[in-house]
Structure formats: structure tokens, C-alpha cells
Write an enzyme that holds these catalytic residues in place. Structure first.
Site, PDB file in Angstrom:
ATOM      1  N   ASP A  92       4.800   4.916  -0.117  1.00 49.60           N
ATOM      2  CA  ASP A  92       3.640   4.875   0.788  1.00 49.60           C
ATOM      3  C   ASP A  92       2.386   4.843  -0.076  1.00 49.60           C
ATOM      4  OD1 ASP A  92       1.458   5.644   2.431  1.00 49.60           O
ATOM      5  OD2 ASP A  92       2.794   6.657   3.835  1.00 49.60           O
ATOM      6  N   ASP A 148       1.398  -0.664   4.243  1.00 52.91           N
ATOM      7  CA  ASP A 148       1.385   0.215   3.070  1.00 52.91           C
ATOM      8  C   ASP A 148       2.644   1.061   2.897  1.00 52.91           C
ATOM      9  OD1 ASP A 148       1.013   2.300   4.934  1.00 52.91           O
ATOM     10  OD2 ASP A 148      -0.214   3.406   3.497  1.00 52.91           O
ATOM     11  N   GLU A 149       3.745   0.652   3.521  1.00 55.50           N
ATOM     12  CA  GLU A 149       4.969   1.445   3.431  1.00 55.50           C
ATOM     13  C   GLU A 149       6.208   0.573   3.368  1.00 55.50           C
ATOM     14  OE1 GLU A 149       5.765   4.863   6.251  1.00 55.50           O
ATOM     15  OE2 GLU A 149       3.582   4.837   6.181  1.00 55.50           O
TER      16      GLU A 149
HETATM   17  P1  DGT Z   1      -2.449   8.414   2.648  1.00 53.97           P
HETATM   18  O1  DGT Z   1      -1.168   7.668   2.821  1.00 53.97           O
HETATM   19  O2  DGT Z   1      -2.496   9.690   3.404  1.00 53.97           O
HETATM   20  O3  DGT Z   1      -2.842   8.584   1.201  1.00 53.97           O
HETATM   21  O4  DGT Z   1      -3.612   7.554   3.273  1.00 53.97           O
HETATM   22  P2  DGT Z   1      -3.614   6.144   3.975  1.00 53.97           P
HETATM   23  O5  DGT Z   1      -5.024   5.764   4.217  1.00 53.97           O
HETATM   24  O6  DGT Z   1      -2.805   5.159   3.199  1.00 53.97           O
HETATM   25  O7  DGT Z   1      -2.973   6.494   5.372  1.00 53.97           O
HETATM   26  P3  DGT Z   1      -1.748   5.886   6.144  1.00 53.97           P
HETATM   27  O8  DGT Z   1      -0.603   5.647   5.241  1.00 53.97           O
HETATM   28  O9  DGT Z   1      -1.529   6.775   7.306  1.00 53.97           O
HETATM   29  O10 DGT Z   1      -2.311   4.519   6.710  1.00 53.97           O
HETATM   30  C1  DGT Z   1      -2.294   3.297   6.011  1.00 53.97           C
HETATM   31  C2  DGT Z   1      -3.508   2.465   6.366  1.00 53.97           C
HETATM   32  O11 DGT Z   1      -3.574   2.285   7.789  1.00 53.97           O
HETATM   33  C3  DGT Z   1      -4.836   3.145   6.007  1.00 53.97           C
HETATM   34  O12 DGT Z   1      -5.245   2.875   4.676  1.00 53.97           O
HETATM   35  C4  DGT Z   1      -5.775   2.613   7.044  1.00 53.97           C
HETATM   36  C5  DGT Z   1      -4.929   2.381   8.272  1.00 53.97           C
HETATM   37  N1  DGT Z   1      -5.097   3.498   9.232  1.00 53.97           N
HETATM   38  C6  DGT Z   1      -4.453   4.687   9.216  1.00 53.97           C
HETATM   39  N2  DGT Z   1      -4.858   5.476  10.227  1.00 53.97           N
HETATM   40  C7  DGT Z   1      -5.779   4.765  10.918  1.00 53.97           C
HETATM   41  C8  DGT Z   1      -6.571   5.032  12.095  1.00 53.97           C
HETATM   42  O13 DGT Z   1      -6.521   6.098  12.712  1.00 53.97           O
HETATM   43  N3  DGT Z   1      -7.407   4.029  12.506  1.00 53.97           N
HETATM   44  C9  DGT Z   1      -7.482   2.824  11.859  1.00 53.97           C
HETATM   45  N4  DGT Z   1      -8.303   1.892  12.315  1.00 53.97           N
HETATM   46  N5  DGT Z   1      -6.762   2.539  10.759  1.00 53.97           N
HETATM   47  C10 DGT Z   1      -5.924   3.490  10.287  1.00 53.97           C
HETATM   48 CA    CA Z   2      -0.594   5.441   2.814  1.00 58.78          CA
HETATM   49 CA    CA Z   3       1.474   4.813   5.647  1.00 58.73          CA
END
Ligand code: DGT
Ligand code: CA
Ligand code: CA
Length: 369
Positions: free
Chosen positions: A10, A110-111
Site C-alpha cells: 500500500d 495504490d494497493e
Molecule cells: P496512507 O496509505 O495512510 O499512507 O495514505 P494514503 O493517502 O495513500 O491513503 P489511502 O491508501 O487510504 O488512499 C489512497 C489514495 O486514495 C490517497 O492518496 C488519496 C485517495 N483518497 C483516500 N481517501 C480519500 C478521501 O476520503 N477522499 C478523496 N477524494 N480521496 C481519497
Molecule cells: Ca496508501
Molecule cells: Ca490504500
């Protein structure tokens, strides 16, 4: 094969990390990527943020004005989501993953799950070094960090990954799997949402350990056969679902900037031919057929448009891409007077040529308590 070794990778704070990748100077600043609704200049929501911004309380889904308030007085940088770019970065990493796994199942931008059983000869000791090697390779080739969970199945790999971020590496051996899950709240299991967890709590089930011990027949009586049985097996760390390519969800694309803004078909085709080469190279590596061809166009006024065509038959040759890109572009230029700045080529709707005939055992096929 005695047991499987499954990884879930991830990418860390993915969209924000992509922005750091192309703007290295912002790395130590709070970085927020937002979806702007367009209603007012400020309205919209946080898609994601880097860990510096998270320290100030910024979270995904939060209104942008609130994130701005939390970051007041800092040198925070805000970006608009750029899915084309994130897809490109993601595709590059997925290609690298493919060279390390017998099968790869991409579940989002991203996964992805990797089945590495053969590569590490079923050994969880070897899996640690192997995961570190993949991380180092992706860091060197692409510059992106990600977290990894390793387990005997997808369910354990996913929860293991979530337990340590960013840049985490969590390994749960088969003999540790049940004890690893036991103390966690039930809503960490896929399929246990708010309503189900409230219902379970009324039944005296709070943790996955409680659920594992709960009578399977009673779970079936309350949640129905498929779900009841699934909950029982999942809580007991059993998940036989294979790591399987999800053809439909994926695409291969390339995008590039033209040497000059233009409305000239031949000029644009020089660029799209070059992009098609890259797309085709990835396609050959994947060994799949495609059913859709798309173009993506950024006009001089920065408005963007895409056009797609679905083929009657899956194809796997370069000529089919070039021909359809040309037809789509021709039509597009005849309808739009604007000069073009950037152009992209995408293929999608993948299918494997020889369907995997392996007998699959999945949760729902186990079928009984
Ligand atoms: P992490 O995995 O906790 O280090 O952080 P992220 O940002 O990679 O989070 P993840 O894996 O839940 O989500 C992957 C991508 O999906 C993230 O970079 C942006 C998008 N995303 C996640 N949550 C939301 C949301 O609530 N709203 C929107 N518009 N996009 C989101
Ligand atoms: Ca992520
Ligand atoms: Ca993810």
C-alpha cells in the site's frame, strides 16, 4: 505447497507522495492534495495529505477550508488532484511488482496483492528480505515508498499492512495469524461495517477473537449463510481466495507534452505514436489483450477531454492501438477548434488470453460451518 506467502503493498500517502516526487523541494512541508468542487475557489475536500500535514490534524475527506485553518501559519502547499499522473506513477510500480510475483492483484491505484510463495519458497524468513528488496527497487526506480504486510493469505496481509505505516513491513506467520487478529476490533475485517459491528456488539462480540469463538451456526442464523460463514472463517484467519489479476480495473497509459501547441493531426500523431510504443511495451510484458482504446487531451486553455472506443474483439497488437488513436484524434479535432498542449494514450479492459483454469477455492465456495 504447504502454505502461501501473500504480500499486500500500500503506497504511503500516495497522491501527496506523487506530488513530492515531482516537486522534491516541498518534501518537508505540509502537503495537501484536494478535490476542488469548483463552486467557490475554496470549496472542496482533502483527498490526502503527507504525514507532516497529518501532524496538524489534516485528514482525508476533511473540507479544504478546515485543512487550511489547521495549517495556518505554516508553509503548507495545496495541490489539485491529478489522476492521470498518479495512475502513471502507479502503473510504473505495478510493472515492477509484476517482476517479483507469480500473480499480482491490483485492488486500487495504490494497493496490490502479490503472491510470492514460489519466489521465497514458502518461507516467511525469506519473505522479509524479499520485501525489502522490492521496496529498495521501487525506491530506486520510481522514488516512491510503500508499506507491506506479509501473511499466509490476503486477509492477514492486508491487516498486517495497516498495522504499520508509512514505510512499514509487518510479517505475520501462519502460526501467529489467529493471535494477531484476536485483539483487533471486528470492524477491521472487510465486510464488517458500522451496522454489522453494532449488531455484533449486541451479541457480545467486540474483537475478532470473540467472533472466532462464536458459534458458526448462530452467525449464519443472524447474518445469512454466505456472510455468517465468511465471518467465521475470516475471524479464524482462514482465507483461501487466490491472488488474481483483476483485468477490468486496470489500464496502461502514457501521456506527454507536445513540442508546441497545435491543432495539426500529423504533428500530434508523431507524439501519440511514441506514446503508443510505450503502452505497447507494457502490454507485451503483461501478456494480456485489451478491449478499449482511449485518448486524453489537454487543450491550450488547460481544459481536458478524453475519448474512448470499445473494440468488438479483444486485441493485442500495436496497429489496433495506433489505428484507433488516429480515428479518435481525427474525430476529436474535427469537433474541437482548440489547440492541444498535452496528449495521452490509454488501453484498458484487459483479459488474459488463456483463462487461468486453476480450481479456485474461495470463501463463498467453502459454504458451510
Ligand atoms: P496512507 O496509505 O495512510 O499512507 O495514505 P494514503 O493517502 O495513500 O491513503 P489511502 O491508501 O487510504 O488512499 C489512497 C489514495 O486514495 C490517497 O492518496 C488519496 C485517495 N483518497 C483516500 N481517501 C480519500 C478521501 O476520503 N477522499 C478523496 N477524494 N480521496 C481519497
Ligand atoms: Ca496508501
Ligand atoms: Ca490504500
Amino acid at each position: 505447497m504447504p502454505n502461501r506467502v501473500v504480500m499486500l503493498a500500500d503506497f504511503d500517502y500516495f497522491f501527496a507522495q506523487c506530488e513530492e516526487l515531482r516537486h522534491p523541494e516541498i518534501k518537508d512541508k505540509p502537503v495537501v492534495v484536494g478535490v476542488y468542487s469548483g463552486r467557490t475557489e475554496e470549496s472542496g475536500a482533502v483527498s490526502t495529505s503527507n504525514y507532516v500535514a497529518r501532524k496538524f490534524g489534516v485528514k482525508s475527506g476533511m473540507p479544504l477550508f478546515l485543512a487550511k485553518r489547521k495549517l495556518e501559519g505554516t508553509d503548507a502547499i495545496f495541490f489539485r488532484v491529478d489522476h492521470q499522473y498518479y495512475d502513471q506513477v502507479s502503473n510504473r510500480i505495478m510493472q515492477i511488482f509484476r517482476t517479483y510475483a507469480s500473480s499480482l492483484e491490483q485492488i486500487s491505484v495504490d494497493e496490490a496483492y502479490l503472491d510470492v510463495t514460489e519466489q521465497v519458497e514458502g518461507s516467511f524468513e525469506k519473505a522479509r528480505g524479499y520485501a525489502q528488496k522490492i521496496k529498495a527497487d521501487v525506491r530506486a526506480q520510481v522514488g516512491i515508498s510503500f508499506s507491506v504486510g506479509v501473511g499466509p493469505n490476503k486477509l492477514i496481509a492486508k491487516i498486517a499492512c495497516d498495522s504499520q505505516k508509512p514505510d512499514g513491513l509487518t510479517i505475520v506467520k501462519p502460526e501467529e495469524a489467529k493471535a494477531f487478529l484476536a485483539p483487533l476490533p471486528v470492524d477491521r475485517l472487510l465486510g464488517v461495517g458500522k451496522k454489522t459491528s453494532v449488531r455484533m456488539e449486541q451479541m457480545g462480540i467486540k474483537t475478532i477473537g470473540d467472533l472466532a469463538k462464536f458459534d458458526c451456526q448462530r452467525l449464519v442464523a443472524v447474518f445469512g449463510k454466505a456472510l455468517g460463514v465468511y465471518f467465521h472463517y475470516a475471524a479464524n484467519a482462514v482465507d483461501n481466495s487466490p491472488v488474481q489479476e483483476q483485468g477490468e480495473a486496470e489500464s496502461i497509459s502514457r501521456i506527454g507534452t507536445l513540442k508546441q501547441d497545435t491543432h495539426d493531426l500529423e504533428f500530434i500523431l508523431q507524439k501519440t505514436d511514441e506514446l503508443t510504443e510505450g503502452v505497447y511495451r507494457d502490454l507485451v510484458q503483461r501478456g494480456v489483450s485489451f478491449k478499449q482504446v482511449s485518448i486524453y487531451v489537454v487543450n491550450v486553455d488547460l481544459s481536458s477531454k478524453s475519448r474512448s472506443v470499445t473494440l468488438e474483439q479483444p486485441a493485442k497488437d500495436k496497429e489496433t492501438i495506433s489505428r484507433n488513436v488516429k480515428a479518435l484524434l481525427e474525430k476529436f479535432l474535427s469537433e474541437s477548434p482548440l489547440e492541444i498542449r498535452r496528449v495521452g494514450v490509454k488501453i484498458s479492459g484487459f483479459s488474459k488470453e488463456e483463462p487461468n483454469q486453476k480450481l479456485l477455492t474461495s470463501f463463498f465456495q467453502s459454504g458451510h460451518c
